[in-house]
Design a protein around this motif. Structure first.
Motif, PDB file in Angstrom:
ATOM      1  N   CYS A  48      13.110   1.320  -9.994  1.00 35.56           N
ATOM      2  CA  CYS A  48      13.835   1.023  -8.756  1.00 35.56           C
ATOM      3  C   CYS A  48      12.878   0.618  -7.638  1.00 35.56           C
ATOM      4  N   LEU A  49      11.746   1.318  -7.555  1.00 35.93           N
ATOM      5  CA  LEU A  49      10.791   0.998  -6.502  1.00 35.93           C
ATOM      6  C   LEU A  49      10.132  -0.350  -6.752  1.00 35.93           C
ATOM      7  N   ARG A  65       0.834  -1.202   0.000  1.00 33.42           N
ATOM      8  CA  ARG A  65       0.000   0.000   0.000  1.00 33.42           C
ATOM      9  C   ARG A  65       0.870   1.253   0.000  1.00 33.42           C
ATOM     10  N   HIS A  66       1.923   1.249   0.818  1.00 28.79           N
ATOM     11  CA  HIS A  66       2.831   2.402   0.858  1.00 28.79           C
ATOM     12  C   HIS A  66       3.533   2.584  -0.485  1.00 28.79           C
ATOM     13  N   ILE A  67       3.998   1.493  -1.057  1.00 28.10           N
ATOM     14  CA  ILE A  67       4.697   1.577  -2.343  1.00 28.10           C
ATOM     15  C   ILE A  67       3.761   2.077  -3.433  1.00 28.10           C
ATOM     16  N   GLN A  68       2.534   1.576  -3.440  1.00 25.93           N
ATOM     17  CA  GLN A  68       1.594   1.953  -4.493  1.00 25.93           C
ATOM     18  C   GLN A  68       1.197   3.428  -4.417  1.00 25.93           C
ATOM     19  N   ARG A  69       1.148   3.975  -3.209  1.00 23.41           N
ATOM     20  CA  ARG A  69       0.852   5.410  -3.096  1.00 23.41           C
ATOM     21  C   ARG A  69       1.912   6.223  -3.827  1.00 23.41           C
ATOM     22  N   TYR A  70       3.153   5.859  -3.627  1.00 21.78           N
ATOM     23  CA  TYR A  70       4.249   6.560  -4.298  1.00 21.78           C
ATOM     24  C   TYR A  70       4.203   6.313  -5.798  1.00 21.78           C
ATOM     25  N   LEU A  71       3.953   5.062  -6.193  1.00 20.99           N
ATOM     26  CA  LEU A  71       3.906   4.741  -7.619  1.00 20.99           C
ATOM     27  C   LEU A  71       2.788   5.493  -8.330  1.00 20.99           C
ATOM     28  N   CYS A 118      10.769   7.223 -14.786  1.00 23.89           N
ATOM     29  CA  CYS A 118      10.638   5.786 -15.019  1.00 23.89           C
ATOM     30  C   CYS A 118      11.712   5.007 -14.279  1.00 23.89           C
ATOM     31  N   ARG A 119      12.920   5.573 -14.187  1.00 25.64           N
ATOM     32  CA  ARG A 119      13.981   4.900 -13.428  1.00 25.64           C
ATOM     33  C   ARG A 119      13.608   4.810 -11.950  1.00 25.64           C
ATOM     34  N   GLU A 120      13.004   5.882 -11.426  1.00 23.38           N
ATOM     35  CA  GLU A 120      12.551   5.835 -10.037  1.00 23.38           C
ATOM     36  C   GLU A 120      11.499   4.757  -9.854  1.00 23.38           C
ATOM     37  N   THR A 152       9.788  -6.157  -5.530  1.00 17.52           N
ATOM     38  CA  THR A 152      10.039  -7.539  -5.924  1.00 17.52           C
ATOM     39  C   THR A 152      11.017  -8.206  -4.966  1.00 17.52           C
ATOM     40  N   ARG A 153      12.095  -7.484  -4.625  1.00 20.56           N
ATOM     41  CA  ARG A 153      13.083  -8.043  -3.702  1.00 20.56           C
ATOM     42  C   ARG A 153      12.493  -8.234  -2.313  1.00 20.56           C
ATOM     43  N   LEU A 154      11.680  -7.269  -1.864  1.00 18.19           N
ATOM     44  CA  LEU A 154      11.063  -7.394  -0.548  1.00 18.19           C
ATOM     45  C   LEU A 154      10.169  -8.633  -0.481  1.00 18.19           C
TER      46      LEU A 154
END
Length: 495
Positions: free
Chosen positions: A428-429, A191-197, A423-425, A434-436
């Protein structure tokens, strides 16, 4: 809810190269030991209806669903359900075919609580023991699982995967309470990641719209790029997407401006045709405005012994068939000699028409082109030749074409650079996410304590489906008693 995370205190070798070490009290098993896999069936995409019973098609697994299926893009009428396969809550759906080896077997777990069906070219996994459904959504499509599915993929231009191979897919299996904790933690993190995305995606969209507006103004004559002001005189074009054009420009049908060359796929069995020096462009390569190479190459033998034709630069390439046409009609120009496959057309501009200029014109006509796309049998999307050939465009004098191309190269470069930076940002996120997921699902990080903390309220700006946990976060607690318990042991790995 995301404090500093530590690894589990005791780890063991999983015996699977893609998984590495896992917590000592976890089990590692094969998918086939946890339930059964079977193939879905379905009729034509023409059965789709605006309302009815939810139906998941294999293409939706690539374009619509990320880990979880909360609702469906398509519906079918009740009288057609006997031609489709019913799916249950907690079933995992795998795409049985795809265009790229990297995406083969993409999956999502069904969290639709009511009646639902799937179409053909879908492999269904139905658990026979107690498993957290949301955990299955993550573990069936995280990186180690994707690597295993790549190894199972078969084919060249169209990749296939089969249930007999998927049943050997190795997966970590923590106790059920830990499965639920892992899913809850990953839902929260996402949820936190998607807000930024979402913020970054909005910025990318705005920049892309700005670039499209600049191109549209230039190639439709809204401004004279030499002065930065409108032309002195205009005339009606009687073309909906163009409206008025400069009085000295000409309107023509696309077939009056180009000659077209089709493509084909040489025999896969004859290895003499492949791994040569000649670019063989497919829709997978159409991610750039200028094409000089491709991911796959053919040999000169293929040019000598098959109908495949070499297209000299500068030509315009256009995708005319494939799922990609659901989103847009990809256009590019070439800077070197290429060949194309059967899903492409190479447009060779007539004298007096610059390829890059024509490519920009067709990009500006994207909506008009997209309206010509047809959905044929089995859901195949195609842009018929007789339709795109009759697309009407405005053509400026050759000297102005050069000025327009130069102007657009100057003015869009900064926009492209800004888009690339954002797009690079985003990349990276996404790589961090994916790694998390991989680290948590393989037990490299212990999230049990973090997942026990109070849940935060949902993001009011998030649309349902924006993130994996956007709906049904109580489903894990509700589905724990749905399955009977069947032991899964480390010994299953040797079967």
């Amino acid at each position: 809810m995301i404090p500093d995370l530590e690894p589990y205190p005791a780890m063991k070798d999983s015996g699977v190269d893609t998984l590495g070490a896992v917590p000592a009290h976890w089990e590692v098993t094969r998918l086939g030991r946890l339930g059964r896999l079977f193939k879905g069936r379905g009729a034509s995409k023409e059965d789709e209806a605006p309302t009815g019973i939810p139906c998941i098609r294999y293409g939706d697994l690539y374009t619509q669903h990320n880990y979880f299926i909360h609702d469906s893009r398509a519906c079918i009428a009740e009288e057609r359900v006997n031609d489709y396969t019913p799916i249950e809550y907690g079933d995992v759906l795998f795409a049985a075919s795809g265009e790229t080896i990297d995406e083969i077997g993409k999956s999502a777990v069904n969290l639709i609580k009511g009646e639902a069906y799937c179409g053909g070219d879908v492999i269904i996994f139905r658990p026979s023991q107690r498993i957290d459904s949301r955990y299955m959504g993550y573990v069936m499509d995280f990186r180690p699982a994707a690597i295993q599915k790549v190894r199972m993929g078969r084919g060249f231009t169209v990749i296939h995967i089969y249930g007999d191979e998927l049943k050997r897919l190795a997966m970590p299996l923590p106790p059920v309470p830990e499965q639920a904790a892992i899913a809850r933690f990953l839902d929260h993190a996402d949820r936190h990641i998607q807000r930024y995305l979402r913020t970054k995606q909005k910025l990318i969209t705005l920049l892309a719209e700005q670039k499209q507006a600049v191109i549209h103004e230039a190639v439709t004559g809204r401004i004279d790029v030499r002065t930065g002001k409108p032309y002195s005189d205009y005339k009606p074009s009687n073309i909906e997407w163009l409206r008025d054009v400069p009085a000295h420009w000409h309107t023509k049908k696309l077939r009056q401006c180009v000659k077209s060359v089709g493509g084909m796929t040489p025999s896969m069995e004859d290895r003499r045709f492949w791994n040569g020096d000649v670019p063989w462009v497919t829709p997978k390569d159409m991610k750039r405005e200028a094409i000089s190479d491709s991911s796959v190459r053919v040999s000169k033998v293929a040019l000598d012994e098959t109908p495949l034709r070499l297209v000299a630069p500068r030509a315009v390439l256009m995708v005319v068939r494939g799922m990609i046409l659901a989103r847009e009609v990809p256009i590019a120009w070439t800077t070197s000699s290429v060949t194309v496959n059967q899903d492409m057309k190479a447009l060779i501009p007539n004298e007096g028409i610059d390829a890059e200029y024509l490519s920009r014109v067709l990009a500006a006509a994207q909506d008009a082109l997209a309206s010509l796309v047809d959905v044929a049998g089995h859901g195949t999307r195609r842009l018929p030749t007789e339709r795109w050939q009759n697309l009407e465009i405005a053509v400026s004098p050759a000297i102005e074409q050069t000025c327009i191309v130069d102007f657009l190269n100057r003015t869009t470069t900064k926009i492209d650079q800004a888009i690339s930076s954002v797009c690079r940002e985003v990349d990276c996120l996404r790589e961090y996410r994916t790694r998390l997921i991989t680290d948590v699902v393989t037990g490299k990080l212990d999230v049990r304590a973090a997942a026990a903390l109070p849940e935060e309220p949902d993001d009011p700006d998030a649309a349902e489906g924006d993130y994996p946990g956007a709906a049904g976060r109580d489903d894990a607690r509700g589905d724990l008693d749905r399955r009977t318990v069947v032991p899964a042991t480390q010994e299953a790995m040797t079967s």
